[in-house]
Design a protein around this motif. Structure first.
Motif, PDB file in Angstrom:
ATOM      1  N   ARG A 118     -15.642 137.499  84.840  1.00 41.48           N
ATOM      2  CA  ARG A 118     -14.294 137.111  85.889  1.00 41.48           C
ATOM      3  C   ARG A 118     -13.068 137.519  84.681  1.00 41.48           C
ATOM      4  O   ARG A 118     -12.317 137.418  84.634  1.00 41.48           O
ATOM      5  N   VAL A 119     -13.692 137.921  83.646  1.00 44.86           N
ATOM      6  CA  VAL A 119     -13.101 138.408  82.797  1.00 44.86           C
ATOM      7  C   VAL A 119     -11.933 140.101  82.508  1.00 44.86           C
ATOM      8  O   VAL A 119     -12.847 140.087  82.384  1.00 44.86           O
ATOM      9  N   HIS A 120     -10.865 139.475  82.657  1.00 46.55           N
ATOM     10  CA  HIS A 120     -10.110 141.373  82.276  1.00 46.55           C
ATOM     11  C   HIS A 120      -9.130 141.220  80.993  1.00 46.55           C
ATOM     12  O   HIS A 120      -8.673 140.554  81.079  1.00 46.55           O
ATOM     13  N   ILE A 121      -9.476 142.618  80.335  1.00 46.45           N
ATOM     14  CA  ILE A 121      -8.926 142.647  79.228  1.00 46.45           C
ATOM     15  C   ILE A 121      -7.488 143.545  79.406  1.00 46.45           C
ATOM     16  O   ILE A 121      -7.482 144.630  80.274  1.00 46.45           O
ATOM     17  N   LEU A 122      -6.427 142.825  79.190  1.00 48.49           N
ATOM     18  CA  LEU A 122      -5.294 143.489  79.173  1.00 48.49           C
ATOM     19  C   LEU A 122      -3.984 144.216  78.836  1.00 48.49           C
ATOM     20  O   LEU A 122      -3.830 145.139  78.594  1.00 48.49           O
ATOM     21  N   GLY A 123      -5.571 144.162  77.308  1.00 53.93           N
ATOM     22  CA  GLY A 123      -4.966 144.907  76.033  1.00 53.93           C
ATOM     23  C   GLY A 123      -2.908 144.171  75.586  1.00 53.93           C
ATOM     24  O   GLY A 123      -3.561 142.902  75.234  1.00 53.93           O
ATOM     25  N   ASN A 124      -2.457 145.059  75.146  1.00 49.61           N
ATOM     26  CA  ASN A 124      -1.009 144.824  74.713  1.00 49.61           C
ATOM     27  C   ASN A 124       0.006 144.081  76.045  1.00 49.61           C
ATOM     28  O   ASN A 124       0.782 145.011  75.804  1.00 49.61           O
ATOM     29  N   ALA A 125      -0.345 143.549  76.171  1.00 49.33           N
ATOM     30  CA  ALA A 125       0.268 143.085  77.794  1.00 49.33           C
ATOM     31  C   ALA A 125       2.025 142.936  77.139  1.00 49.33           C
ATOM     32  O   ALA A 125       2.465 142.554  78.060  1.00 49.33           O
ATOM     33  N   VAL A 126       2.327 142.238  76.125  1.00 49.15           N
ATOM     34  CA  VAL A 126       3.828 141.911  76.320  1.00 49.15           C
ATOM     35  C   VAL A 126       4.247 143.664  76.092  1.00 49.15           C
ATOM     36  O   VAL A 126       5.324 143.478  76.562  1.00 49.15           O
ATOM     37  N   ILE A 127       3.945 144.822  75.121  1.00 52.04           N
ATOM     38  CA  ILE A 127       4.589 145.781  74.749  1.00 52.04           C
ATOM     39  C   ILE A 127       4.602 146.480  76.564  1.00 52.04           C
ATOM     40  O   ILE A 127       5.624 147.124  77.608  1.00 52.04           O
ATOM     41  N   ALA A 128       3.344 146.303  77.559  1.00 49.54           N
ATOM     42  CA  ALA A 128       3.071 146.369  79.045  1.00 49.54           C
ATOM     43  C   ALA A 128       4.534 145.795  79.573  1.00 49.54           C
ATOM     44  O   ALA A 128       5.403 146.328  80.560  1.00 49.54           O
ATOM     45  N   GLY A 129       4.774 144.432  79.377  1.00 43.38           N
ATOM     46  CA  GLY A 129       5.160 143.683  80.241  1.00 43.38           C
ATOM     47  C   GLY A 129       6.881 144.013  80.181  1.00 43.38           C
ATOM     48  O   GLY A 129       7.993 144.837  81.181  1.00 43.38           O
ATOM     49  N   LEU A 130       7.048 144.635  78.882  1.00 46.90           N
ATOM     50  CA  LEU A 130       8.606 144.693  78.385  1.00 46.90           C
ATOM     51  C   LEU A 130       8.640 146.298  78.374  1.00 46.90           C
ATOM     52  O   LEU A 130       9.589 146.522  79.638  1.00 46.90           O
ATOM     53  N   CYS A 131       8.384 147.068  79.281  1.00 48.62           N
ATOM     54  CA  CYS A 131       7.679 148.768  79.397  1.00 48.62           C
ATOM     55  C   CYS A 131       8.297 148.555  80.591  1.00 48.62           C
ATOM     56  O   CYS A 131       9.162 148.942  80.881  1.00 48.62           O
ATOM     57  N   MET A 132       7.998 147.861  81.697  1.00 45.11           N
ATOM     58  CA  MET A 132       7.887 148.133  83.074  1.00 45.11           C
ATOM     59  C   MET A 132       9.653 146.775  83.528  1.00 45.11           C
ATOM     60  O   MET A 132      10.304 147.728  84.255  1.00 45.11           O
ATOM     61  N   TYR A 133      10.055 146.042  82.271  1.00 48.94           N
ATOM     62  CA  TYR A 133      10.683 145.640  82.789  1.00 48.94           C
ATOM     63  C   TYR A 133      12.449 146.260  82.670  1.00 48.94           C
ATOM     64  O   TYR A 133      12.788 146.479  83.233  1.00 48.94           O
ATOM     65  N   ILE A 134      11.801 147.016  81.635  1.00 45.47           N
ATOM     66  CA  ILE A 134      13.156 148.105  80.747  1.00 45.47           C
ATOM     67  C   ILE A 134      13.193 149.165  82.105  1.00 45.47           C
ATOM     68  O   ILE A 134      14.165 149.742  82.662  1.00 45.47           O
ATOM     69  N   GLN A 135      12.256 149.584  82.887  1.00 48.27           N
ATOM     70  CA  GLN A 135      12.356 150.566  83.606  1.00 48.27           C
ATOM     71  C   GLN A 135      12.553 150.184  84.957  1.00 48.27           C
ATOM     72  O   GLN A 135      13.714 150.932  85.530  1.00 48.27           O
ATOM     73  N   CYS A 136      12.656 148.605  85.496  1.00 49.88           N
ATOM     74  CA  CYS A 136      12.831 148.322  86.858  1.00 49.88           C
ATOM     75  C   CYS A 136      12.891 146.638  86.162  1.00 49.88           C
ATOM     76  O   CYS A 136      11.964 145.856  86.443  1.00 49.88           O
ATOM     77  N   PRO A 137      13.700 146.597  86.010  1.00 46.57           N
ATOM     78  CA  PRO A 137      14.135 144.643  85.741  1.00 46.57           C
ATOM     79  C   PRO A 137      14.129 143.720  87.046  1.00 46.57           C
ATOM     80  O   PRO A 137      14.906 143.937  88.151  1.00 46.57           O
TER      81      PRO A 137
END
Length: 170
Positions: A118-137
Motif C-alpha cells: 500500500r505504498v505509493h511513490i509520488l516523486g517530487n510532490a512539492v513541485i507537482a503541487g506548486l505547478c497545479m496551484y500556479i495553473q489553477c489556484p
C-alpha cells in the motif's frame, strides 16, 4: 544486490559513485540481512565487523556505525507508523521516496511487510503541487486541506519511547 558475497550496485543516473544515498543504504542493509552479513541485533558478522562491507573497496564502505545510525532512524519511523495505527496507504515523496525500492525497504525493516503493498511513490510532490496551484489556484481547497491536517508530535506520545526501543533491533 549481494550475490555470492559480491556487491553489485547501480547509481542514480548511472553516474560514477561518490557515496551512498539513503535509498542505497536501505537496499544494502536489506541485502546484508538476506545474506546473513549481520544478525537480528544489527551486529555485523565477524568477517565484516572490523572493516565493514566494502561497496567500492577503499572508497565506499558500510560500517557498524552506519548500521547503528540506520537503526535509530528506522526505529523512529517504525515507532511512528505503529503509533499512527491503521494506515490505509503510505505516500512517499521527494528524492528518497522516488528512489526507494519498497521490497528492500520492507526487507530492511523500514516499513512493515503488510504495508509494502500500500505504498505509493509520488516523486517530487512539492513541485507537482506548486505547478497545479500556479495553473489553477484553489484557495478553498487549500483551506479544506489545512482544516483536515493535524500535527502529531510522536515524541510526546506515551508509547513512543517503548515502541522506539522495540524497533531498535531487526
Amino acid at each position: 544486490r549481494i550475490q555470492y558475497g559480491l556487491v553489485r550496485y547501480e547509481t542514480i543516473g548511472r553516474k560514477p559513485p561518490v557515496g551512498i544515498c539513503g535509498s542505497g543504504l536501505v537496499s544494502a542493509i536489506s541485502e546484508m540481512r538476506k545474506s546473513r552479513m549481520m544478525d537480528n541485533t544489527g551486529r555485523l558478522s565477524p568477517r565484516y565487523a572490523s572493516g565493514g562491507l566494502e561497496i567500492i573497496p577503499g572508497k565506499i564502505v558500510i560500517t557498524q556505525a552506519d548500521i547503528r545510525e540506520y537503526q535509530k532512524a528506522r526505529a523512529a519511523i517504525r515507532a511512528g507508523l505503529e503509533i499512527l495505527e491503521e494506515i490505509e496507504a503510505l505516500e512517499l515523496a521527494g528524492g528518497f521516496g522516488s528512489q526507494l525500492d519498497i521490497a528492500k525497504a520492507a526487507g530492511a525493516g523500514l516499513i512493515p511487510e503488510e504495508l509494502a503493498e500500500r505504498v505509493h511513490i509520488l516523486g517530487n510532490a512539492v513541485i507537482a503541487g506548486l505547478c497545479m496551484y500556479i495553473q489553477c489556484p484553489d484557495q478553498e481547497g487549500i483551506r479544506r486541506m489545512i482544516q483536515h491536517t493535524r500535527e502529531i508530535s510522536l515524541a510526546n506520545q506515551p508509547k513512543f519511547a517503548k515502541t522506539f526501543l522495540e524497533f531498535s533491533c531487526f
